[in-house]
Design an enzyme around this catalytic site. Structure first.
Site, PDB file in Angstrom:
ATOM      1  N   SER A 152       0.862  -1.169   0.000  1.00  0.00           N
ATOM      2  CA  SER A 152       0.000   0.000   0.000  1.00  0.00           C
ATOM      3  C   SER A 152       0.908   1.233   0.000  1.00  0.00           C
ATOM      4  CB  SER A 152      -0.874  -0.027   1.263  1.00  0.00           C
ATOM      5  OG  SER A 152      -1.626   1.153   1.360  1.00  0.00           O
ATOM      6  N   LYS A 178      -1.064  -1.085  -4.494  1.00  0.00           N
ATOM      7  CA  LYS A 178      -2.237  -0.278  -4.138  1.00  0.00           C
ATOM      8  C   LYS A 178      -1.759   1.143  -3.922  1.00  0.00           C
ATOM      9  CE  LYS A 178      -4.635   0.102   0.323  1.00  0.00           C
ATOM     10  NZ  LYS A 178      -5.317  -0.710   1.366  1.00  0.00           N
ATOM     11  N   LYS A 180      -2.960   5.073  -2.722  1.00  0.00           N
ATOM     12  CA  LYS A 180      -4.021   5.824  -2.059  1.00  0.00           C
ATOM     13  C   LYS A 180      -4.511   6.891  -3.022  1.00  0.00           C
ATOM     14  CE  LYS A 180      -4.015   3.921   2.037  1.00  0.00           C
ATOM     15  NZ  LYS A 180      -5.213   3.354   2.662  1.00  0.00           N
ATOM     16  N   ASP A 205      -7.160   3.050  -3.216  1.00  0.00           N
ATOM     17  CA  ASP A 205      -7.883   3.077  -1.929  1.00  0.00           C
ATOM     18  C   ASP A 205      -8.194   4.529  -1.585  1.00  0.00           C
ATOM     19  OD1 ASP A 205      -8.903   2.769   0.603  1.00  0.00           O
ATOM     20  OD2 ASP A 205      -7.118   1.803   1.458  1.00  0.00           O
ATOM     21  N   GLU A 230     -11.070   0.669  -3.434  1.00  0.00           N
ATOM     22  CA  GLU A 230     -11.318   0.331  -2.033  1.00  0.00           C
ATOM     23  C   GLU A 230     -11.976   1.505  -1.319  1.00  0.00           C
ATOM     24  OE1 GLU A 230      -7.803  -1.216  -0.122  1.00  0.00           O
ATOM     25  OE2 GLU A 230      -8.591  -0.888   1.886  1.00  0.00           O
ATOM     26  N   ASP A 255     -13.661  -1.742   2.985  1.00  0.00           N
ATOM     27  CA  ASP A 255     -12.727  -1.848   4.107  1.00  0.00           C
ATOM     28  C   ASP A 255     -13.475  -1.325   5.353  1.00  0.00           C
ATOM     29  OD1 ASP A 255     -10.785  -1.246   6.042  1.00  0.00           O
ATOM     30  OD2 ASP A 255      -9.372  -0.285   4.700  1.00  0.00           O
ATOM     31  N   LYS A 279      -9.684  -6.737   8.101  1.00  0.00           N
ATOM     32  CA  LYS A 279      -8.653  -6.343   9.056  1.00  0.00           C
ATOM     33  C   LYS A 279      -9.015  -6.947  10.399  1.00  0.00           C
ATOM     34  CE  LYS A 279      -7.192  -2.123   6.763  1.00  0.00           C
ATOM     35  NZ  LYS A 279      -7.323  -0.654   6.734  1.00  0.00           N
ATOM     36  N   GLY A 307      -3.984  -3.968   6.203  1.00  0.00           N
ATOM     37  CA  GLY A 307      -2.961  -3.652   7.201  1.00  0.00           C
ATOM     38  C   GLY A 307      -3.250  -2.326   7.863  1.00  0.00           C
TER      39      GLY A 307
HETATM   40  O1  OSB Z   1      -7.178   1.904   4.467  1.00  0.00           O
HETATM   41  O2  OSB Z   1      -6.020   0.165   4.253  1.00  0.00           O
HETATM   42  C1  OSB Z   1      -6.177   1.282   4.757  1.00  0.00           C
HETATM   43  C2  OSB Z   1      -3.107   2.219   6.827  1.00  0.00           C
HETATM   44  C3  OSB Z   1      -3.687   2.865   7.874  1.00  0.00           C
HETATM   45  C4  OSB Z   1      -5.052   3.023   7.895  1.00  0.00           C
HETATM   46  C5  OSB Z   1      -5.832   2.530   6.847  1.00  0.00           C
HETATM   47  C6  OSB Z   1      -5.250   1.857   5.793  1.00  0.00           C
HETATM   48  C7  OSB Z   1      -3.855   1.728   5.763  1.00  0.00           C
HETATM   49  C8  OSB Z   1      -3.125   1.116   4.666  1.00  0.00           C
HETATM   50  C9  OSB Z   1      -1.754   0.593   4.970  1.00  0.00           C
HETATM   51  O3  OSB Z   1      -3.505   1.080   3.530  1.00  0.00           O
HETATM   52  C10 OSB Z   1      -1.649  -0.866   4.990  1.00  0.00           C
HETATM   53  C11 OSB Z   1      -0.310  -1.275   5.539  1.00  0.00           C
HETATM   54  O4  OSB Z   1       0.664  -1.190   4.795  1.00  0.00           O
HETATM   55  O5  OSB Z   1      -0.234  -1.662   6.729  1.00  0.00           O
HETATM   56 MG    MG Z   2      -8.304   0.756   3.129  1.00  0.00          MG
END
Ligand code: OSB
Ligand code: MG
Length: 385
Positions: A152, A178, A180, A205, A230, A255, A279, A307
């Site tokens: 991510s 992925k 953001k 995402d 996402e 999510d 999660k 994550g």
């Molecule tokens: O939306 O998946 C998410 C991190 C913090 C809060 C929300 C998200 C995320 C990530 C990081 O996308 C995932 C990771 O690398 O741990």
């Molecule tokens: Mg997410």
């Protein structure tokens, strides 16, 4: 006959777990590089770790996945600290527990607070697996020992910086990228990434940055053939997601909106998503994750492990849950060194050149917890008995 019943009763009593100690440890760790989502930038994590022990001194470790501020969801580090200490720990301490799968029920009078609950529940799973001398992933019923990993990548200061990050991760062997997205960082960015990197497995995402009024934008972004969008809409929505999903080709992955097995059932029934990100903290621990996994699998909805910028302990739990059969897409669980200069477990989480993680052979979470390292970065701790 009576003797037999007494014998069975004795065996049962011997295998009961009684948690005598719950230790809360808050640690502070700077991230290797900042992580930016549509709700803000994180430079440093404040993480609550949980250590549970029974009277024979078997121990288990868990991690609270809440963020430092209530922005991803309403849970946050300081809130979790007090609900763990004042409300949840007393509900579990000294109770006779037949199996870790029952810990959730001990806390059922408390609404919400799933990340805090999971911090205790997952630690008891680790303890139980160690007591039985089996790896946690096997104890959970996992079958896929080698799990596929994606990364991510947060919002960057420039497109060039994003390109460099993507190239680095592809070179390492990660199977899926992925990125953001947010209203200032979407169509044009994805277009350029597609142009530069071609047909890679790519997804976006949004962390709830959009509303139904953006429907035309999402229709236009269908052209980029992303694996999924996402959580494009509100963090607690399903209805609008189902409307958006009917209008676009790209699968929606939920999510934030999926907080329980019941949420998963309703989202699937509504057609609010075609994929689910699970999660561990957000759904309340391993027992709840298994229920979500079953519902998704029975409805042919692919799932993957999300994550929360976890330390090694949370990461180890994520690896264990990712071995369940329904986890068929690459997750956000990646190598320790992408996050930390030095992790709190040994060995640190490593990724193979095929972009996979192999679940460990040792009992419980399967990694040694580096207590000395934890002590060095501890900001507060509390033993509850
Ligand atoms: O939306 O998946 C998410 C991190 C913090 C809060 C929300 C998200 C995320 C990530 C990081 O996308 C995932 C990771 O690398 O741990
Ligand atoms: Mg997410």
């Amino acid at each position: 006959m009576t003797r037999k019943i007494v014998e069975i009763y004795k065996i049962k009593r011997q295998s009961l777990m009684i948690i005598k100690l719950i230790e809360l440890v808050e640690i502070k760790m700077p991230l290797v590089s900042f992580f930016e989502t549509s709700f803000g930038r994180t430079y440093e994590r404040r993480i609550i770790l949980t250590r549970v022990a029974d009277k024979e001194n078997n121990e288990g470790w868990g991690e609270c996945t809440a963020g430092e501020t209530p922005s991803y969801c309403e849970e946050w580090t300081d809130g979790c600290w007090s609900v763990l200490r004042e409300i949840l720990a007393p509900m579990v301490l000294d109770k006779e527990i037949e199996s870790a799968s029952q810990v959730w029920d001990l806390m059922k009078q408390v609404r919400g607070n799933r990340m805090a609950k999971a911090a205790i529940e997952t630690a008891v799973w680790d303890l139980e697996a160690k007591k039985l001398n089996v790896p946690l992933w096997k104890h959970l019923g996992g079958t896929n020992r080698e799990i596929a990993c994606g990364v991510s990548i947060g919002i960057q200061d420039s497109v060039e910086q994003l390109f460099r990050k993507i190239q680095t991760e592809l070179d390492v062997g990660y199977k899926r990228i992925k990125i953001k997205i947010a209203p200032h960082w979407d169509f044009e960015i994805i277009r350029q990434v597609r142009e530069k990197f071609g047909n890679i497995l790519l997804m976006g995402d949004a962390n709830s940055a959009y509303s139904l009024s953006d429907i035309d934008l999402f229709k236009r972004m269908d052209a980029f053939c992303l694996m999924m969008f996402e959580q494009p809409l509100a963090h607690d929505d399903m209805l609008d997601h189902s409307k958006l999903q009917r209008e676009i080709e790209t699968p929606i992955c939920l999510d934030e909106s999926i907080r329980s097995p019941e949420d998963a059932r309703k989202a699937i029934e509504l057609g609010a998503c075609k994929i689910i990100n699970v999660k561990l903290g957000r759904v309340g621990g391993h027992a709840q994750t298994r229920l979500v996994e079953t519902i998704a699998r029975e409805n042919s909805i692919p799932i993957w492990c999300g994550g929360m910028l976890e330390s090694g302990i949370g990461r180890a739990h994520n690896i264990a849950m990712s071995t369940l059969k329904g986890f068929t897409l690459p997750g956000d669980v990646s190598a320790s060194k992408r996050y930390w200069h030095e992790d709190i477990i040994e060995p640190e989480v490593l990724v193979t050149e095929n972009g996979t993680i192999i679940a460990p052979v040792k009992a419980g979470i399967g990694f040694e917890v580096k207590r000395e390292r934890i002590d060095k970065i501890t900001v507060r701790k509390k033993e509850l008995k």
